[in-house]
Structure formats: structure tokens, C-alpha cells
Design an enzyme around this catalytic site. Sequence first.
Site, PDB file in Angstrom:
ATOM      1  N   GLU A 106     -12.135  48.319 -59.270  1.00 32.46           N
ATOM      2  CA  GLU A 106     -11.749  48.427 -57.545  1.00 32.46           C
ATOM      3  C   GLU A 106     -12.871  47.355 -57.410  1.00 32.46           C
ATOM      4  O   GLU A 106     -12.244  46.980 -56.216  1.00 32.46           O
ATOM      5  CB  GLU A 106     -11.733  49.923 -57.325  1.00 32.46           C
ATOM      6  CG  GLU A 106     -11.213  49.519 -55.914  1.00 32.46           C
ATOM      7  CD  GLU A 106      -9.694  48.589 -55.746  1.00 32.46           C
ATOM      8  OE1 GLU A 106      -9.281  49.163 -56.642  1.00 32.46           O
ATOM      9  OE2 GLU A 106      -9.841  48.883 -54.615  1.00 32.46           O
TER      10      GLU A 106
ATOM     11  N   HIS B 140     -22.306  42.069 -75.195  1.00 32.03           N
ATOM     12  CA  HIS B 140     -21.731  42.331 -76.062  1.00 32.03           C
ATOM     13  C   HIS B 140     -21.206  40.327 -75.739  1.00 32.03           C
ATOM     14  O   HIS B 140     -19.514  40.310 -76.564  1.00 32.03           O
ATOM     15  CB  HIS B 140     -20.509  42.955 -76.670  1.00 32.03           C
ATOM     16  CG  HIS B 140     -21.374  43.930 -77.169  1.00 32.03           C
ATOM     17  ND1 HIS B 140     -22.136  44.550 -78.012  1.00 32.03           N
ATOM     18  CD2 HIS B 140     -21.588  45.565 -77.229  1.00 32.03           C
ATOM     19  CE1 HIS B 140     -22.186  45.309 -78.510  1.00 32.03           C
ATOM     20  NE2 HIS B 140     -22.176  46.079 -77.611  1.00 32.03           N
TER      21      HIS B 140
ATOM     22  N   LYS C 284       1.330  43.150 -49.229  1.00 30.42           N
ATOM     23  CA  LYS C 284       1.079  43.790 -49.195  1.00 30.42           C
ATOM     24  C   LYS C 284       2.189  45.094 -50.627  1.00 30.42           C
ATOM     25  O   LYS C 284       1.970  45.787 -51.003  1.00 30.42           O
ATOM     26  CB  LYS C 284       0.895  45.394 -48.543  1.00 30.42           C
ATOM     27  CG  LYS C 284       0.689  46.065 -48.647  1.00 30.42           C
ATOM     28  CD  LYS C 284      -0.285  46.529 -47.387  1.00 30.42           C
ATOM     29  CE  LYS C 284      -1.261  47.663 -47.693  1.00 30.42           C
ATOM     30  NZ  LYS C 284      -2.165  47.923 -48.235  1.00 30.42           N
TER      31      LYS C 284
ATOM     32  N   ARG D 166       3.897  42.006 -45.530  1.00 28.73           N
ATOM     33  CA  ARG D 166       5.131  41.900 -46.459  1.00 28.73           C
ATOM     34  C   ARG D 166       5.216  40.944 -47.083  1.00 28.73           C
ATOM     35  O   ARG D 166       5.298  40.349 -48.446  1.00 28.73           O
ATOM     36  CB  ARG D 166       6.592  42.770 -46.626  1.00 28.73           C
ATOM     37  CG  ARG D 166       6.404  43.803 -45.344  1.00 28.73           C
ATOM     38  CD  ARG D 166       8.040  44.407 -44.934  1.00 28.73           C
ATOM     39  NE  ARG D 166       8.342  44.389 -46.469  1.00 28.73           N
ATOM     40  CZ  ARG D 166       9.304  45.596 -47.185  1.00 28.73           C
ATOM     41  NH1 ARG D 166       8.128  46.637 -47.084  1.00 28.73           N
ATOM     42  NH2 ARG D 166       9.317  45.058 -48.448  1.00 28.73           N
TER      43      ARG D 166
ATOM     44  N   GLU E   5     -10.153  39.428 -53.865  1.00 31.28           N
ATOM     45  CA  GLU E   5      -9.393  39.729 -53.168  1.00 31.28           C
ATOM     46  C   GLU E   5      -9.270  38.894 -51.756  1.00 31.28           C
ATOM     47  O   GLU E   5      -8.526  38.183 -50.685  1.00 31.28           O
ATOM     48  CB  GLU E   5      -7.994  40.772 -52.869  1.00 31.28           C
ATOM     49  CG  GLU E   5      -8.448  41.510 -52.147  1.00 31.28           C
ATOM     50  CD  GLU E   5      -7.533  43.056 -52.970  1.00 31.28           C
ATOM     51  OE1 GLU E   5      -6.345  42.744 -52.621  1.00 31.28           O
ATOM     52  OE2 GLU E   5      -7.936  44.019 -52.634  1.00 31.28           O
TER      53      GLU E   5
ATOM     54  N   LYS F 237     -11.456  44.223 -54.762  1.00 31.51           N
ATOM     55  CA  LYS F 237     -11.927  43.742 -53.572  1.00 31.51           C
ATOM     56  C   LYS F 237     -12.220  42.879 -52.886  1.00 31.51           C
ATOM     57  O   LYS F 237     -12.299  41.891 -52.117  1.00 31.51           O
ATOM     58  CB  LYS F 237     -12.119  44.761 -52.638  1.00 31.51           C
ATOM     59  CG  LYS F 237     -11.953  45.808 -51.789  1.00 31.51           C
ATOM     60  CD  LYS F 237     -10.445  46.797 -51.245  1.00 31.51           C
ATOM     61  CE  LYS F 237      -9.720  45.809 -53.007  1.00 31.51           C
ATOM     62  NZ  LYS F 237      -8.092  47.474 -52.911  1.00 31.51           N
TER      63      LYS F 237
ATOM     64  N   CYS G 135       9.392  40.829 -48.504  1.00 34.76           N
ATOM     65  CA  CYS G 135       9.541  39.903 -47.725  1.00 34.76           C
ATOM     66  C   CYS G 135       9.861  40.860 -45.925  1.00 34.76           C
ATOM     67  O   CYS G 135      10.306  41.677 -47.233  1.00 34.76           O
ATOM     68  CB  CYS G 135      10.417  39.121 -47.333  1.00 34.76           C
ATOM     69  SG  CYS G 135      10.614  37.926 -48.951  1.00 34.76           S
TER      70      CYS G 135
ATOM     71  N   TRP H 240       7.303  35.847 -48.802  1.00 33.11           N
ATOM     72  CA  TRP H 240       6.737  35.563 -49.216  1.00 33.11           C
ATOM     73  C   TRP H 240       7.399  34.538 -50.984  1.00 33.11           C
ATOM     74  O   TRP H 240       8.718  35.112 -50.865  1.00 33.11           O
ATOM     75  CB  TRP H 240       5.749  36.836 -50.093  1.00 33.11           C
ATOM     76  CG  TRP H 240       5.143  36.691 -50.783  1.00 33.11           C
ATOM     77  CD1 TRP H 240       3.770  36.782 -50.819  1.00 33.11           C
ATOM     78  CD2 TRP H 240       5.291  36.555 -52.523  1.00 33.11           C
ATOM     79  NE1 TRP H 240       2.876  36.237 -51.851  1.00 33.11           N
ATOM     80  CE2 TRP H 240       4.008  35.903 -52.993  1.00 33.11           C
ATOM     81  CE3 TRP H 240       5.929  37.317 -53.176  1.00 33.11           C
ATOM     82  CZ2 TRP H 240       3.884  36.574 -53.928  1.00 33.11           C
ATOM     83  CZ3 TRP H 240       6.030  36.607 -54.395  1.00 33.11           C
ATOM     84  CH2 TRP H 240       5.120  36.371 -54.950  1.00 33.11           C
TER      85      TRP H 240
ATOM     86  N   ASN I 286      16.058  40.135 -48.022  1.00 35.43           N
ATOM     87  CA  ASN I 286      13.990  40.582 -48.492  1.00 35.43           C
ATOM     88  C   ASN I 286      14.726  41.135 -50.099  1.00 35.43           C
ATOM     89  O   ASN I 286      15.545  42.182 -50.571  1.00 35.43           O
ATOM     90  CB  ASN I 286      13.321  41.725 -47.988  1.00 35.43           C
ATOM     91  CG  ASN I 286      12.194  42.812 -49.518  1.00 35.43           C
ATOM     92  OD1 ASN I 286      11.150  41.999 -49.847  1.00 35.43           O
ATOM     93  ND2 ASN I 286      12.208  43.754 -48.792  1.00 35.43           N
ATOM     94  N   GLY I 287      14.163  40.927 -51.453  1.00 29.46           N
ATOM     95  CA  GLY I 287      14.454  41.228 -52.504  1.00 29.46           C
ATOM     96  C   GLY I 287      15.019  39.968 -53.309  1.00 29.46           C
ATOM     97  O   GLY I 287      14.634  38.414 -53.182  1.00 29.46           O
TER      98      GLY I 287
HETATM   99  C1  F6R Z   1      -5.382  45.408 -53.718  1.00 24.11           C
HETATM  100  C2  F6R Z   1      -3.903  45.718 -53.742  1.00 24.11           C
HETATM  101  C3  F6R Z   1      -2.848  45.763 -54.533  1.00 24.11           C
HETATM  102  C4  F6R Z   1      -1.808  46.784 -55.112  1.00 24.11           C
HETATM  103  C5  F6R Z   1      -0.448  46.643 -56.067  1.00 24.11           C
HETATM  104  C6  F6R Z   1      -0.207  48.479 -55.852  1.00 24.11           C
HETATM  105  O1  F6R Z   1      -6.052  46.048 -52.722  1.00 24.11           O
HETATM  106  O2  F6R Z   1      -3.843  46.150 -52.689  1.00 24.11           O
HETATM  107  O3  F6R Z   1      -4.407  45.780 -55.646  1.00 24.11           O
HETATM  108  O4  F6R Z   1      -2.738  48.398 -54.755  1.00 24.11           O
HETATM  109  O5  F6R Z   1       0.166  46.115 -55.826  1.00 24.11           O
HETATM  110  O6  F6R Z   1       0.491  48.519 -54.480  1.00 24.11           O
HETATM  111  P1  F6R Z   1       1.361  50.082 -54.314  1.00 24.11           P
HETATM  112  O7  F6R Z   1       0.126  51.245 -54.250  1.00 24.11           O
HETATM  113  O8  F6R Z   1       2.191  49.549 -53.348  1.00 24.11           O
HETATM  114  O9  F6R Z   1       1.970  50.237 -55.434  1.00 24.11           O
END
Ligand code: F6R
Length: 590
Positions: free
Chosen positions: A464, A487, A585, A27, A471, A468, A2, A73, A99-100
Site C-alpha cells: 500500500e 531471489h 476516484k 471522478r 500515485e 501511495k 465522469c 475522464w 457517465n459510463g
Molecule cells: C489508490 C486508490 C485506488 C482505489 C481503487 C479501488 O489510492 O484509491 O487504488 O483503491 O481504485 O477503488 P474503490 O475502493 O472505490 O473500489
Amino acid sequence: MCGIFGYVGKSAEPDFIIKNLKKIDYRGYDSAGLSVINYGQIKTVKSVGRVDKLTQKVGDLKPSLTGIGHTRWATHGEPSDINSHPHLSSNSKIAIVHNGIIENYKKLKSDLIKKGYQFVSQTDSEVIANLVASYYKENDFIEAVKKAVADLEGSYAVAVINQDQPEQIVAFASQSPLILGLADDFKLLSSDVISIVKYTDQVHYMNENELAVLTKDKVEIVDIKTNQTIDYKVDKLTQTAEAAELGQFADFTSKEIYSEPAVIKTILDQYQEGDDLNLAFSKNFNKIVISACGTAYHAGLIGKHYLENVANIPVSVELASEFNYKKVFIDDQTLFIAISQSGETRDTLNAMLKAKQIGAECLALVNVIGSQIARKADYVVYTLAGTEVGVASTKAYLSQTLSLLLIAQKLAGKSPVKDVSKLPDQIKQVLRTEDQVKKLASQIAKQNVVFFTGRGVDLNTADEAALKLKELSYINTFAIGSGELKHGTIALIDQKTTAIAILTQPNIVEKTLSNLKEINARDGKIIIVTNLDHDFSDLTSDVIKIPKVDPYLAPILSIIPLQLLAYHTAKLLDRDVDKPRNLAKAVTVE
Ligand code: F6R
């Protein structure tokens, strides 16, 4: 996961809190709220949904000397008006934002209920407000907060206001970020400097056991355990306020993709030409363990390729969420590398603390300056991507990947990779594929499933790219090694399937091509991202060409059209690209 924000000063409009909460809503963005003190009483507005919703609700709230806000969140309790923060004590005299996670909230709550305190939400956080209120009955306010903190278990960054003392905010944090902004005639607090930097460059990063009392003119910090006043450290921010602004861009995700040439140039200027990596390891390592989550984990997979091939050290890459609950093979000859954009991810932090405890030296590869993972590591390399606001990581991934290559070169004592300095211009060249990518996005947007394939580092890029697209667009995607297709996965292929292949490694191109022919023979559609001069016309006409580079540099370029593809597909499907559903994030829960 959050964001919290607070202001104490001469007077702030509720809109000031809303505006700054919006800067940290990456966040968490399922609900939001704020409290101010008007005419000696705490007034609170909350709303499920985005921070913007508060604007419609603040109505006749007046400017206030103090205000706190929260963007959520949900962990404990669904997103709802009631579960949104701030939470109030039963007597409505104390309001908190948190937050937590308070791990022992059930016990605290039941003890407080026995004492007559009432709870209205399903959250763990509400307990903090009533706990402070219960101690406040027999103590002064600061003492009451200190006593409450002593009872809390878990992670928290908390701001508390009390209507009896309308000119102060009390704040404390453990395992969650909290930064104080020290402007001359007002003080701020926030989960991220992004909502402070516009007003002051003087900040204090809150440490464990610190309790801060913020008033208009000063911040006093005491050590909760010793009661001693702390002569706290003030840092000067190097970030600019520009990171929080969209400028000419429609959203942060496209802004951040388009800033990739500049990010890569910054890293090269700082670490390659300046050789400023600052990695004076005290010993030689016989192995490296990398741990991270999500996109950072994918960067780690490419880092393994660099470290093993350039520096000749065996590397294992572990998902942090798995690493924490399994037998691990680490000793004092191990270098542990934690990769994290936010520097806050709980699993990654815990993995690093576990490795440290066993005796490994820990290097943090982190973007957010002063973040927890950075502060708790033995060595830090900042990835210099600048603030990343888009929830889906783009520029930070590139910065992690290049930093890992530079670290590998540093450990090897040599730079076998050619023409690294050309990368910024080559990235600009790749960005010019956007029109072609946009057209392909209109095909992809119609798919139910898309899979990405490649071998070696191209498979890591596929991982990756799949994340992308998934998500951002909510299309089901996955990545599979090209050699692994037959396989099992090949059973999925028919004329409705689209496979996106990445081909940048000359040593294995022929093998991958054979696998693509197997897809082609079963009527699957193929899109190729490549820097190789092969003729692919028998497989597909959808070939995205990227510049020819040293194979080590190819993963830094090949992901870019796939980031653009994810972005444009999501736009066509009308997704919120900066804030995909259900995500946040900084993932500060396990
Ligand atoms: C995907 C994304 C997440 C972060 C993951 C780790 O686009 O952003 O998969 O990579 O949550 O986050 P960090 O790098 O902040 O530890």
C-alpha cells in the site's frame, strides 16, 4: 468515471453549475463542460482541462431555469474541447451529459449516420443525443427518451435537456450512480451527494429502469419497462456539507489523513461498543473470498491475516480484475467480501455479481452509502470514513482495515485484540512524526526508484505504501517481501537505492533484520518504520517510531507515516496531490 450534475429551478447562474461540478471533479478531471438554456436556445461551453477553465469561458451566458454539467475522464476519444460533454444532437436542440460507457455505440452511430445525423466527437456518448433526437421526431419527448434508453447497452447515468421544454431535465441510470436532490423550490441531480448535500438532505438514489422527469416543483419517476409511475423512495442524507470544504487544510489529501483519528473513533463507537455490525449470517462458512482493486485490495490482504488468524477461516484475496476472467473456487459455503471505498468500481462489482451467481453469500465493505456494490450485496458493512475526496485513498484504507478486524472478531465470537479503543490517540501520536517524515521526503523526492519491504502484514503495508508514493509523486516504487529480495531484486541495490522497511511483527523481526543487513552490506539506504524496541543504529538512523500496540493493530498505524511521506514527497515535486495525473476516484470501466 465522469461526474454529472444538473439543476432545474427558478434560475441558476452558470457559476452555480461550475461550483458544484468542482465538488465531483475527483471522478474525472481531463475536461469539463456545461449547457444552459438562454432565450430558448441551448448554449454550451466546454474546455479541455479542469472545471475551473469553464469560468473563463462562460462569458455572457445568462442564468437559466435548467443547466447540466459534466467533468470527464476520457475513455472514448482524447481529452479535447470537442470530446467534452455536454453533447448535442445534430440540430442542437437536445443536450446530454453521460457517465459510463455505451457499449453498442458504433452500431447505433452508424444507423443514425445513415438516417442523416451528424457526429462531431469521437465519444460513445454523443450517440445518446442523436438517438433521443431521432425518436423525438415521432414521439413526445419523454417517450423519445424512453425509446432511446431501450436501445442503449452498457453503463450510464444520463441527464437530457431539450430546448423545447426548458423547464425540465430527464434523467436515467444503469450501473452508474445518479442521485436526485429534492429541494423545495428546485431539483438537482448528481453523481455524488457531495454536490447536493449543501442544498437539501432529501435524495432519491436512481434505480435501474427508472426514468425521472425533474421540474422546479417536483420529480416524477416512471418505470421504463411498465410505464407505471413509481412511488419512489426518498432517503435522508446523514452526511454534512463540511466534507466538501477544505477548512484549514491546503488540500483534501492532508485533510483526510488528519481526519484518521476521528474516522477510527467513529468506527469503534459504532461497531465495537455498539456492536452494530449487523451481520446475522444464515450459516457457517468454510471459506472466505475477498475481492477488490488497488488500495482496497491491500486492505483485503490485511483482512486475510485477520480472518485467518482471529476467525480461523481460510481466505483467498483476489484482484477483482483477474477474478472475473478465471476459474474460481466458490460455493454456497463461501462468504464473498467485496471491498470498495466508492462502491462503484466496475471490476469489484462484477466480481461480486459473479460470486453471487455461483451461490456465495456476499458482504459489501463499502464507504459510499447507497452505492451500487452496497445495494447489490446480501450484507453491507459501511466503513464510515465519510466522504473521501482526495483521489488517493487514505482514511478509507484505515477504515477498511479496522472494519475487517472487527468482522473477524465478530465471526470468531471473541475479541482477542487488546486496547483497540486507544487507536484514535495513537494515530494522533503517529501524525506527530510529520516533521521527521517531511525531512525524509526531501531525500525521497530525489530518488528515481524507491522500494518498500517487510514480511507478513508488513509486506501488505509495503504494497500500500508503494502504491501511495507512486500515485502521488510519480516516482517508480515497488514492494517486495524481505525474504524474497535475494531471489533477484537484490541486483538493483547500490548506494543510490533507498529501501523503506516496515517492522512491526515481533515473531519475524529477526528474519527481516537479516534481510536489511543484506541491503546495508550493498550500500543501500534504509528507512525503518517500526514499533519495536530494537537497536537499528548499525543499519540506519532514519527510524520512524510508532506506538507499541497489539501486532494486529500495527498495520493501522504503520501506514500513516508512509501516507504522509507520499504526500510530502508529492508536494515537494509540485504534484497535484488531490488529483494525480491520469487517475479518477471511481473506476467504473474494466
Ligand atoms: C489508490 C486508490 C485506488 C482505489 C481503487 C479501488 O489510492 O484509491 O487504488 O483503491 O481504485 O477503488 P474503490 O475502493 O472505490 O473500489
